[in-house]
Design a protein around this motif. Structure first.
Motif, mmCIF file in Angstrom:
data_model
loop_
_atom_site.group_PDB
_atom_site.id
_atom_site.type_symbol
_atom_site.label_atom_id
_atom_site.label_comp_id
_atom_site.label_asym_id
_atom_site.label_seq_id
_atom_site.Cartn_x
_atom_site.Cartn_y
_atom_site.Cartn_z
ATOM 1 N N SER A 30 -31.163 -13.302 16.787
ATOM 2 C CA SER A 30 -31.144 -14.609 16.122
ATOM 3 C C SER A 30 -32.507 -14.969 15.540
ATOM 4 C CB SER A 30 -30.707 -15.695 17.112
ATOM 5 O OG SER A 30 -31.566 -15.685 18.237
ATOM 6 N N GLN A 31 -33.505 -14.090 15.771
ATOM 7 C CA GLN A 31 -34.834 -14.331 15.194
ATOM 8 C C GLN A 31 -34.805 -13.979 13.707
ATOM 9 O OE1 GLN A 31 -36.948 -12.541 19.264
ATOM 10 N NE2 GLN A 31 -37.333 -11.579 17.319
ATOM 11 N N LYS A 32 -35.853 -14.384 12.996
ATOM 12 C CA LYS A 32 -35.925 -14.049 11.569
ATOM 13 C C LYS A 32 -36.708 -12.757 11.331
ATOM 14 C CE LYS A 32 -35.472 -18.768 9.845
ATOM 15 N NZ LYS A 32 -36.103 -19.870 9.109
ATOM 16 N N TYR A 33 -37.277 -12.222 12.398
ATOM 17 C CA TYR A 33 -38.201 -11.100 12.235
ATOM 18 C C TYR A 33 -38.395 -10.434 13.595
ATOM 19 C CZ TYR A 33 -42.710 -8.733 11.447
ATOM 20 O OH TYR A 33 -43.698 -7.797 11.361
ATOM 21 N N GLY A 34 -38.727 -9.142 13.589
ATOM 22 C CA GLY A 34 -39.160 -8.475 14.824
ATOM 23 C C GLY A 34 -38.015 -8.016 15.713
ATOM 24 N N LEU A 35 -38.320 -7.907 17.003
ATOM 25 C CA LEU A 35 -37.395 -7.319 17.965
ATOM 26 C C LEU A 35 -36.953 -8.357 18.987
ATOM 27 C CD1 LEU A 35 -39.571 -4.148 18.376
ATOM 28 C CD2 LEU A 35 -37.175 -4.047 17.698
ATOM 29 N N ALA A 36 -35.645 -8.469 19.190
ATOM 30 C CA ALA A 36 -35.106 -9.393 20.195
ATOM 31 C C ALA A 36 -34.796 -8.589 21.465
ATOM 32 C CB ALA A 36 -33.839 -10.055 19.676
ATOM 33 N N PRO A 37 -35.477 -8.877 22.586
ATOM 34 C CA PRO A 37 -35.257 -8.111 23.829
ATOM 35 C C PRO A 37 -33.799 -8.102 24.280
ATOM 36 C CG PRO A 37 -37.222 -9.480 24.032
ATOM 37 C CD PRO A 37 -36.558 -9.869 22.743
ATOM 38 N N ASP A 38 -33.081 -9.218 24.094
ATOM 39 C CA ASP A 38 -31.686 -9.256 24.551
ATOM 40 C C ASP A 38 -30.810 -8.313 23.721
ATOM 41 O OD1 ASP A 38 -32.104 -10.964 22.319
ATOM 42 O OD2 ASP A 38 -30.283 -12.103 22.771
ATOM 43 N N LYS A 39 -31.119 -8.177 22.433
ATOM 44 C CA LYS A 39 -30.350 -7.279 21.569
ATOM 45 C C LYS A 39 -30.632 -5.814 21.930
ATOM 46 C CE LYS A 39 -28.100 -8.563 18.758
ATOM 47 N NZ LYS A 39 -26.640 -8.840 18.809
ATOM 48 N N LEU A 40 -31.894 -5.507 22.184
ATOM 49 C CA LEU A 40 -32.254 -4.149 22.613
ATOM 50 C C LEU A 40 -31.540 -3.802 23.919
ATOM 51 C CD1 LEU A 40 -36.078 -4.029 21.853
ATOM 52 C CD2 LEU A 40 -34.405 -2.375 21.028
ATOM 53 N N GLN A 41 -31.513 -4.755 24.849
ATOM 54 C CA GLN A 41 -30.856 -4.541 26.133
ATOM 55 C C GLN A 41 -29.355 -4.308 25.946
ATOM 56 O OE1 GLN A 41 -31.954 -3.946 29.061
ATOM 57 N NE2 GLN A 41 -30.072 -4.147 30.264
ATOM 58 N N SER A 42 -28.741 -5.093 25.083
ATOM 59 C CA SER A 42 -27.302 -4.950 24.806
ATOM 60 C C SER A 42 -27.002 -3.563 24.244
ATOM 61 C CB SER A 42 -26.854 -6.028 23.812
ATOM 62 O OG SER A 42 -25.579 -5.724 23.286
ATOM 63 N N TYR A 43 -27.814 -3.138 23.269
ATOM 64 C CA TYR A 43 -27.612 -1.812 22.677
ATOM 65 C C TYR A 43 -27.827 -0.711 23.717
ATOM 66 C CZ TYR A 43 -27.303 -3.526 17.827
ATOM 67 O OH TYR A 43 -26.899 -4.129 16.659
ATOM 68 N N ALA A 44 -28.888 -0.859 24.528
ATOM 69 C CA ALA A 44 -29.190 0.152 25.548
ATOM 70 C C ALA A 44 -28.037 0.281 26.545
ATOM 71 C CB ALA A 44 -30.482 -0.213 26.276
ATOM 72 N N GLU A 45 -27.447 -0.842 26.935
ATOM 73 C CA GLU A 45 -26.335 -0.811 27.890
ATOM 74 C C GLU A 45 -25.109 -0.129 27.279
ATOM 75 O OE1 GLU A 45 -25.751 -4.868 29.050
ATOM 76 O OE2 GLU A 45 -27.548 -4.924 30.323
ATOM 77 N N GLN A 46 -24.837 -0.424 26.003
ATOM 78 C CA GLN A 46 -23.687 0.204 25.340
ATOM 79 C C GLN A 46 -23.887 1.710 25.189
ATOM 80 O OE1 GLN A 46 -21.304 -1.622 22.203
ATOM 81 N NE2 GLN A 46 -22.990 -3.051 21.889
ATOM 82 N N ILE A 47 -25.104 2.098 24.815
ATOM 83 C CA ILE A 47 -25.404 3.525 24.635
ATOM 84 C C ILE A 47 -25.357 4.242 25.978
ATOM 85 C CG2 ILE A 47 -27.219 5.166 23.959
ATOM 86 C CD1 ILE A 47 -28.025 2.913 21.838
ATOM 87 N N LYS A 48 -25.851 3.589 27.027
ATOM 88 C CA LYS A 48 -25.815 4.179 28.372
ATOM 89 C C LYS A 48 -24.379 4.460 28.807
ATOM 90 C CE LYS A 48 -27.083 3.345 33.197
ATOM 91 N NZ LYS A 48 -27.796 2.466 34.154
ATOM 92 N N ALA A 49 -23.484 3.485 28.588
ATOM 93 C CA ALA A 49 -22.079 3.646 28.994
ATOM 94 C C ALA A 49 -21.453 4.873 28.334
ATOM 95 C CB ALA A 49 -21.291 2.390 28.636
ATOM 96 N N VAL A 50 -21.817 5.118 27.078
ATOM 97 C CA VAL A 50 -21.268 6.264 26.346
ATOM 98 C C VAL A 50 -21.949 7.564 26.789
ATOM 99 C CG1 VAL A 50 -21.129 7.310 24.062
ATOM 100 C CG2 VAL A 50 -20.551 4.899 24.369
ATOM 101 N N ALA A 51 -23.270 7.507 26.961
ATOM 102 C CA ALA A 51 -24.017 8.703 27.370
ATOM 103 C C ALA A 51 -23.514 9.217 28.723
ATOM 104 C CB ALA A 51 -25.511 8.391 27.431
ATOM 105 N N GLN A 52 -23.113 8.304 29.595
ATOM 106 C CA GLN A 52 -22.640 8.698 30.932
ATOM 107 C C GLN A 52 -21.323 9.465 30.886
ATOM 108 O OE1 GLN A 52 -22.741 4.835 32.899
ATOM 109 N NE2 GLN A 52 -24.627 5.349 33.976
ATOM 110 N N THR A 53 -20.604 9.359 29.774
ATOM 111 C CA THR A 53 -19.343 10.103 29.649
ATOM 112 C C THR A 53 -19.588 11.535 29.170
ATOM 113 O OG1 THR A 53 -18.948 9.516 27.326
ATOM 114 C CG2 THR A 53 -18.159 7.962 29.009
ATOM 115 N N GLY A 54 -20.853 11.843 28.824
ATOM 116 C CA GLY A 54 -21.183 13.191 28.369
ATOM 117 C C GLY A 54 -21.256 13.352 26.867
ATOM 118 N N VAL A 55 -20.993 12.280 26.110
ATOM 119 C CA VAL A 55 -21.122 12.361 24.647
ATOM 120 C C VAL A 55 -22.588 12.544 24.275
ATOM 121 C CG1 VAL A 55 -20.829 11.105 22.473
ATOM 122 C CG2 VAL A 55 -19.093 10.920 24.248
ATOM 123 N N GLN A 56 -22.869 13.464 23.359
ATOM 124 C CA GLN A 56 -24.237 13.689 22.892
ATOM 125 C C GLN A 56 -24.523 12.711 21.751
ATOM 126 O OE1 GLN A 56 -24.735 17.872 21.969
ATOM 127 N NE2 GLN A 56 -23.854 18.506 23.906
#
Length: 235
Positions: A18-44
């Motif tokens: 929701s910022q106009k610039y830069g990195l939002a920690p909550d968005k990075l965390q959300s993406y990291a959690e989604q990627i982790k869930a997929v990585a744990q299934t063995g998808v490269q």
């Protein structure tokens, strides 16, 4: 999961939340959690991130920057985003490597197809920063190129919109969403999914594209499980 190896394209703008610039920690965390869930299934997972939340070469060129310098600044912005995502992933217990298309050890290893595949097969999420390393090419083109190089099964374009529509759904309330569409039909309808260089690369190399809403948590896992999320662009 439906796919064994993917190339995920993330927008730089999405990382600003929701910022106009830069990195939002909550968005990075959300993406990291989604990627982790997929990585744990063995998808490269290979990832290419844009840099528009920090600097966009085209915008810079309009404000007096030399286009080549502007694009180089944009490439560096993608590497900042890549490091931020790597840090978020590692904080969530996911092994991640940043490879850069421009030499800048020790910030990241210099990209090569062989190195990327080696890390993917060893269970790392591989984030490829620096675009194509050439000016006048977007990170869409970089994601298409890297997806083809690492022999991904599909290119996932994570955006704010939940698929491909007959028109821009943010501007036209009558726009209708496609579940599936062919490359030829996208050309015929003049739909804007990626820039033409990226799109043509995918078409010529028969790399399918799924456009989906990455900002809704859980969608990445649903796409990879084969659920009808987003729009599949078929070769």
């Amino acid at each position: 999961m439906k796919y064994n190896r993917i190339l995920l394209k993330l927008s730089g703008e999405s990382l600003q939340g929701s910022q106009k610039y830069g990195l939002a920690p909550d968005k990075l965390q959300s993406y990291a959690e989604q990627i982790k869930a997929v990585a744990q299934t063995g998808v490269q997972i290979g990832i290419v991130i844009g840099g528009g939340n920090i600097f966009r070469g085209m915008t810079g060129a309009k404000k007096g920057f030399d286009r080549v310098k502007g694009d180089q600044m944009g490439m560096l912005a993608t590497i900042i985003n890549s490091l931020a995502l790597q840090s978020a992933l590692e904080d969530n217990g996911v092994k991640a490597k940043v490879l850069t298309s421009i030499r800048m050890e020790p910030i990241g290893e210099y990209y090569s197809k062989a190195r990327a595949i080696e890390y993917l097969e060893a269970g790392y999420v591989v984030i490829i920063g620096g675009g194509t390393s050439n000016p006048f090419f977007t990170t869409d083109s970089a994601s298409a190129l890297r997806g083809i190089e690492i022999e991904a099964d599909v290119l996932l374009k994570g955006t704010r919109v939940d698929g491909v529509y007959t028109a821009d759904p943010e501007k036209d309330p009558t726009a209708v969403k496609f579940d599936e569409i062919t490359f030829d039909e996208v050309y015929a309808r003049h739909l804007k999914i990626m820039d033409l260089t990226a799109f043509t690369l995918c078409q010529e190399n028969k790399l399918g594209i799924i456009v989906f809403d990455m900002d809704t948590e859980g969608n990445l896992e649903k796409v990879l499980a084969g659920q009808p999320i987003g729009t599949l662009v078929k070769p």
